[in-house]
Design an enzyme around this catalytic site. Sequence first.
Site, mmCIF file in Angstrom:
data_model
loop_
_atom_site.group_PDB
_atom_site.id
_atom_site.type_symbol
_atom_site.label_atom_id
_atom_site.label_comp_id
_atom_site.label_asym_id
_atom_site.label_seq_id
_atom_site.Cartn_x
_atom_site.Cartn_y
_atom_site.Cartn_z
ATOM 1 N N ARG A 15 0.816 -1.224 0.000
ATOM 2 C CA ARG A 15 0.000 0.000 0.000
ATOM 3 C C ARG A 15 0.847 1.271 0.000
ATOM 4 O O ARG A 15 0.338 2.359 -0.269
ATOM 5 C CB ARG A 15 -0.941 -0.014 1.209
ATOM 6 N N ALA A 360 30.337 40.265 5.944
ATOM 7 C CA ALA A 360 29.346 39.796 4.977
ATOM 8 C C ALA A 360 30.007 39.338 3.690
ATOM 9 O O ALA A 360 30.955 39.943 3.202
ATOM 10 C CB ALA A 360 28.352 40.907 4.683
#
Length: 448
Positions: A15, A360
Amino acid sequence: MDIALVVLAAGKGTRMNSDRPKVLHEVAQAPMLVHALRAGAALDPVRTVVVAGHEADRVRAAALAFDDTIAVVEQPEQLGTAHAVSQARPALEDFAGRVIVLYGDTPFIAPDTLRDLAQAAADVVVLGFNAADPGRYGRLVMQGDTLERIVEFKDATDAEREIGLCNSGVIACDAALLFDLIDAVGNDNAAGEYYLTDIVALARARGLTATTVTCDEAETLGINSRAQLAQADAAFQDRARAAAMEDGVTLHAPGTVYFAFDTVIGRDSVIEPNVVFGPGVTVESGARIRSFSHLEGCHVARGGVIGPYARLRPGAELSENVRIGNFVEIKNAQVGEGTKINHLSYIGDATIGAASNIGAGTVTCNYDGVLKHHTHIGARTFIGSNTMLVAPVHIGDGAMTGSGSVITSDVEPDALALSRSPQVEKPGMARKLMAILKAKKAQQTRGS
């Protein structure tokens, strides 16, 4: 008393409509089989046997990845649960304690429930539950505290189908008796299978004792379809969230936080909305995980702040009071106490000392297309924005890099490293270039 586990994991799971063995489908990012093995491991078993069938090699690999001492045996034909357990006989031939039979597709049975099974004073002990809707479950036929027999739904009478006490399939029995009873099991039933449940009636016919231990129905949830898999995962998440909050963790939007099967979060931590925890995450007390972050295989120490939109990958080890900001990814890296990596950076295969600041757009360029290389960044360093650190490279304590630098050589402690092309300025050139471009655009417009 010594305990051995036999975990049945041979089914294909038709299933599921999948090429993957049913027991390897995941709940909370771990195979169902692993959940069953973890629950059983709480009993400290002296031996664990997994009975595999469909795609046995894949089931074996998953079992051994959990515990390489597990014995994996095969059930070539699926002829019923008694036949499956019988395949474990050679692996338990010299075992004299109690065997507990578990199911790889029933992942939520609690360790305390298994302890009750191990300690129950009867020759055969069956785990039962009172079902809200008994449906097609097998029924436990009791006479006082004595379990007389188990009857499968398809073989039950109308009166037996009215019984609300249902069979989970989990059974405990001394090893020698278990296999002796299995030898007497027949297959004269509607399915033509050898049912393990038949050992109860056989034991009672011999004058042996049988009883039940009961648990909450939710523990016995078996998974046979994708829909049931989703329901099981949702049930796990509900329990994990409730447990975290009970342990002193703040969840701003509990329904949006996704836990793995082994997530550990310390008290007074705060988890903001839409956070996903993959396997192998430990977050210590007093940390904050901000929204839309994804963590896997990592450790966040006390006072850490992660995110929003951060990704911690396997091997990320963050010391106390580390700050990891938005769109930062950390992989296989150790970050020292108080260090900040706040914006748009990738740190992979690296070590960073304490109290450093990573600007950054910093990238540790760790991969040359074949091999990974390590970057070492010392304590109290300042890495300027948009620095490319081409590994292997060593940045000394207290050093700085200028913004936009490409660092290919080691930097001495307290040194400033700059690596940029000289800036060239051409007076009036911007105005001339813009005029040329506008004229070109106008020509293209007329041509069209």
